[in-house]
Design an enzyme around this catalytic site. Structure first.
Site, PDB file in Angstrom:
ATOM      1  CB  CYS A   2      48.727  37.593  30.252  1.00  0.00           C
ATOM      2  SG  CYS A   2      50.053  36.634  30.968  1.00  0.00           S
ATOM      3  CD1 TRP A  75      49.991  37.554  37.941  1.00  0.00           C
ATOM      4  CD2 TRP A  75      49.835  35.450  37.217  1.00  0.00           C
ATOM      5  NE1 TRP A  75      49.875  36.736  39.043  1.00  0.00           N
ATOM      6  CE2 TRP A  75      49.777  35.446  38.631  1.00  0.00           C
ATOM      7  CE3 TRP A  75      49.756  34.235  36.549  1.00  0.00           C
ATOM      8  CZ2 TRP A  75      49.641  34.278  39.384  1.00  0.00           C
ATOM      9  CZ3 TRP A  75      49.626  33.064  37.292  1.00  0.00           C
ATOM     10  CH2 TRP A  75      49.567  33.098  38.691  1.00  0.00           C
ATOM     11  N   GLY A 102      47.734  32.576  29.063  1.00  0.00           N
ATOM     12  CA  GLY A 102      47.298  31.208  29.336  1.00  0.00           C
ATOM     13  C   GLY A 102      48.487  30.295  29.563  1.00  0.00           C
ATOM     14  CE  LYS A 498      38.937  42.371  48.687  1.00  0.00           C
ATOM     15  NZ  LYS A 498      37.961  41.419  48.386  1.00  0.00           N
TER      16      LYS A 498
END
Ligand code: M6R
Length: 624
Positions: A2, A75, A102, A498
C-alpha cells in the site's frame, strides 16, 4: 504494501496526489483511490486494478478542484481487490475519509463493537473500522473544536483511535469540517512528511513528493502528525510533543523516473556498476584500511562478538546466505542465516556477544523488523544493512551500513541485491581487520579487488544480448532449474526467485551436490537447467560441478552454463555458455547474478508481463 499520499497546500490536490500515487504504485496495485476536499465536501473516487483505471474514472468524471487531498494504492489484505474495498473509506456521516497501510489485528472485535452500536460498514476491510471509530471519537472529544491536543479534534480523535488499535498501521484522515488539515498516524508502517513552502506532504516514501521538496521529516513509532499548509505538528499517541528527525533527500526526481527505459527494472539493472561503486565510496581510507564508523558499533564490541546471525527475506536473504561464506572465511566467526519470518517464532540462542545483521532494501519489511525486535529483547547487538534513508530498520538497530543503490522501484530487486553484497563484503572484511583474522595486506588486496567490481559488472552488462535471445527462446517452457555450489548456490536461489516472480514459471534453485539426493528425478529431455560454475581456481569445487553438469546432460537436460571467461573445461557440456569476467570465488555472485536478472526480465517481457509490477506482489512487504 500500500502506498499513501496526503497533500495540503496551494496546488490542485488531485494532481499532486495522483502524481504521487504513480510513484508509489510499486507498493501495491490491487486498487487505487483518492479523496479531495472541495467546498466543504469530500469527493472520492476509487477503482480496482492499477492506477490507470482510476485515472480513467477521474477523466470521465473529474472531482471538484480542492487543495486538500489524499490517495492510496492498495495491496489487498482484508477483502478482495474490488472497488468496494478500495480506499479511501468513509464513516457513516460521509465527513471523515481514511486511508491505511498495514493490518489492524483486532479489527474483528472493533468491527463487531461498531456494528453493535449501529454503524453500517460497507466494505470487508479493517480500514473502514477506523473511519467509524474516528466518527465516535470525534463526538467524544467534542467534535472539531473539541477538547483535544495540539491543533484540533481530528488529531485528538486519531490519537484516541490509535491507542485502541493492535497491529501495524499508517493512517491518514481528513474531515470536511477542517479544510486545511490532514492527519497522519504511524505504528510499524512507514510514513514520511515532505516539508514544502506553503504546502506539506505525507507519503509512504519520499518518491511521492520528491518532485516538490527534498526536505523530509522521519516520523517515529506511535506518532501522529497534523499537516497544515503553514506547518506540521507531531505528537505521540498521548498528545505529547514528539522529537523528530529532519533530513534532506540526497537524490532527485530523475532517480525515480524511467529515464528512457521501458521498465524501471531495466534501468536498475543498468545502474548496477554505479550502485556498486557508490556503495564502496568513502569507505576505504587512503591507507587502504576500511572505515565503517557509521556502523556505530565500536571495534571493542566487534572484538567481543562470538557469533553472527543474519536475518532477511527474499532477495535480501540470498545476500545473507552469501554473507555467511564471506564472514566465516574472512572474519572467522560462526554465522547463521535465517529467514526473518521464521527467526521470530523459534527460540534462537542469543547473547550480548551475538551480532544480528538485518538486511533489508526497504528497511520496512515487517518480518525483518519483527526479527530485529526479537533479537533486541534478547540483548543481541543489532546492525542493519539498508537502502532507504529514513526507514524504520536503521532506527531500530545499534548501527547501520547504508547501501547506495538509489531508489529501487521495480518490485524485483536487482541493484539493491548487488549493493547488499558489497555491504556484507565490507562488513566481513572490516571485522577481519578489527579482529585480526586476516593480515592487513590480505584485507587490502581484497578491497582492491572489490574496487574493480563496478568495471566487471559493466563488462557483464555489455555482453547480455545472447542471454536475452536465450530468454526469448525459452518463453514457452514451464520449468527452469538453477544449480550452484558454494556462493553459487544462493545465486541459483536468486535466479529461480527472479524467474518465479517475473515470469510466473516454476523455477527452483538447488545446491548442485544435493541433486543426486532427489531433485535429479526432475531432469527430463530438454529441461533447461542453468548452472553457475565456480572459478577454475577453486579446482575441487569447479571440477565437482563440471561432473554435475555431465550428470544432468546425460539425462537429457538442456544445459545453460555460466562460467568465467576462458573456462574451456565446460565447453563440451554446455548447450549455451554465458561467460563472465574472472573474479575471486567469494565475489563471483556480483557477476553471475547479473545474467540471471537479465534472463528473467527478458523472458517475462517476452511472455507479455509487466516486469515492474508482477502479479500479487508489492515492493515493500509491511505485513507479517
Ligand atoms: O525490502 P527488503 O529487502 O526487506 O525486501 C525483502 C523481499 O521482500 C524482497 O527482496 C523480495 O524478495 C524481492 N521482490 C525479490 O526480488
Amino acid at each position: 504494501m500500500c502506498g499513501i499520499v496526503g497533500y495540503v497546500g496551494g496546488r490542485p490536490a488531485l494532481d499532486v496526489v495522483v502524481e504521487g500515487l504513480a510513484r508509489l504504485e510499486y507498493r501495491g496495485y490491487d486498487s487505487a483511490g483518492v479523496a479531495v476536499l472541495a467546498d466543504g465536501k469530500l469527493a472520492t473516487a476509487k477503482r480496482a486494478g492499477k492506477l490507470v483505471n482510476l485515472r480513467g474514472a477521474l477523466a470521465e468524471e473529474p472531482p471538484p478542484a480542492g487543495t486538500l487531498g489524499m490517495g492510496h494504492t492498495r495491496w489487498a489484505t482484508h477483502g478482495p481487490p474490488n472497488d468496494r474495498n478500495a480506499h479511501p473509506h468513509v464513516d457513516c456521516t460521509g465527513a471523515v475519509a481514511v486511508i491505511h497501510n498495514g493490518i489492524i489485528e483486532n479489527f474483528a472485535e472493533l468491527r463487531a463493537e461498531l456494528e453493535d452500536s449501529g454503524h453500517g460498514l460497507a466494505s470487508d476491510t479493517d480500514t473502514e473500522a477506523v473511519a467509524h471509530l474516528l466518527e465516535d471519537e470525534l463526538k467524544a472529544v467534542g467534535g472539531l473544536a473539541g477538547t483535544g491536543g495540539a491543533g484540533g479534534g481530528l488529531a485528538e480523535a486519531m490519537r484516541r483511535v490509535c491507542r485502541r488499535l493492535d497491529g501495524a498501521f499508517t493512517l491518514v484522515a481528513m474531515h470536511t469540517g477542517d479544510p486545511d488539515l490532514v492527519v497522519g498516524a504511524r505504528r510499524n508502517s512507514p510514513l514520511v512528511v515532505g516539508v514544502g513552502e506553503g504546502e506539506n506532504f505525507l507519503a509512504s516514501d519520499v518518491a511521492a513528493f520528491i518532485a516538490h521538496t527534498r526536505d523530509a521529516i522521519e516520523l517515529g513509532q506511535d506518532q501522529v502528525v497534523e499537516l497544515r499548509a503553514g506547518g506540521v505538528t507531531i505528537t505521540d499517541f498521548e498528545g505529547r510533543p514528539a522529537e523528530v528527525q529532519e533530513y534532506h533527500v540526497d537524490w532527485d526526481v530523475s532517480a525515480a523516473e524511467k529515464g528512457g527505459y521501458d521498465y524501471f527494472m531495466l534501468k536498475e539493472i543498468a545502474e548496477q556498476p554505479r550502485a556498486v561503486a557508490d556503495t564502496l565510496l568513502g569507505r576505504i581510507g587512503a591507507d587502504g584500511r576500511l572505515r565503517l564508523d557509521e556502523m556505530r558499533i565500536p571495534d571493542r564490541e566487534l572484538r567481543e562478538v562470538d557469533k553472527i546471525i543474519i536475518v532477511a527475506c527474499g532477495t535480501s536473504y540470498h545476500a545473507g546466505l552469501i554473507a555467511k561464506y564471506a564472514i566465516e572465511h574472512w572474519a572467522g566467526l560462526p554465522c547463521e542465516v535465517e529467514l526473518a519470518s521464521e527467526f521470530r517464532y523459534r527460540d534462537p540462542i542469543l547473547s550480548p556477544a551475538t551480532l544480528v545483521i538485518a538486511i533489508s532494501q526497504s528497511g520496512e519489511t515487517m518480518d525483518a523488523l519483527m526479527a530485529v525486535r526479537h533479537a533486541r529483547e534478547q540483548k543481541a547487538k543489532l546492525l542493519g544493512i539498508c537502502n532507504v534513508n529514513g526507514s524504520t530498520l536503521p532506527r531500530e538497530c545499534d548501527g547501520v551500513l547504508y547501501t547506495h543503490a538509489g531508489p529501487e522501484i521495480a518490485v524485483a530487486s536487482t541493484k539493491a541485491f548487488l549493493t547488499q553484497l558489497v555491504a556484507v563484503y565490507l562488513i566481513a572484511l572490516y571485522i577481519a581487520q578489527v579482529r585480526g583474522t586476516k593480515w592487513g595486506d590480505e584485507v587490502f588486496a581484497m578491497v582492491q579487488l572489490l574496487e574493480r567490481m563496478p568495471e566487471k559488472v559493466a563488462k557483464v552488462l555489455e555482453t547480455m544480448e545472447p542471454v536475452r535471445e536465450l530468454a526469448r527462446s525459452l518463453a514457452g517452457e514451464r520449468c527452469v532449474l538453477f544449480l550452484g555450489r558454494h556462493v553459487g548456490f544462493p545465486v541459483a536461489l536468486e535466479g529461480a526467485l527472479k524467474l518465479k516472480e517475473l515470469a510466473y514459471m516454476h523455477a527452483e534453485g538447488f545446491a548442485a551436490g544435493e541433486l543426486k539426493h532427489g531433485p535429479i528425478a526432475l531432469i527430463e529431455e530438454g529441461l533447461p537447467v542453468v548452472v553457475i560454475v565456480p572459478p577454475r581456481a577453486r579446482d575441487v569445487l569447479h571440477d565437482k560441478i563440471v561432473s554435475n553438469i555431465q550428470e544432468i546432460r546425460a539425462r537429457g537436460a538442456r544445459t545453460i552454463v555460466i562460467a568465467e571467461d576462458g573456462d574451456e573445461s565446460v565447453v563440451p557440456y554446455a548447450d549455451t555458455l554465458i561467460g563472465v569476467p574472472a573474479v575471486p570465488t567469494l565475489l563471483q555472485p556480483l557477476v553471475t547474478t547479473v545474467p540471471l536478472q537479465v534472463f528473467a526480465c527478458e523472458l517475462a517481457t517476452a511472455k507479455g508481463h509487466d516486469v515492474d509490477q508482477p502479479r500479487n506482489l508489492a515492493k515493500s512487504v509491511t505485513v507479517e
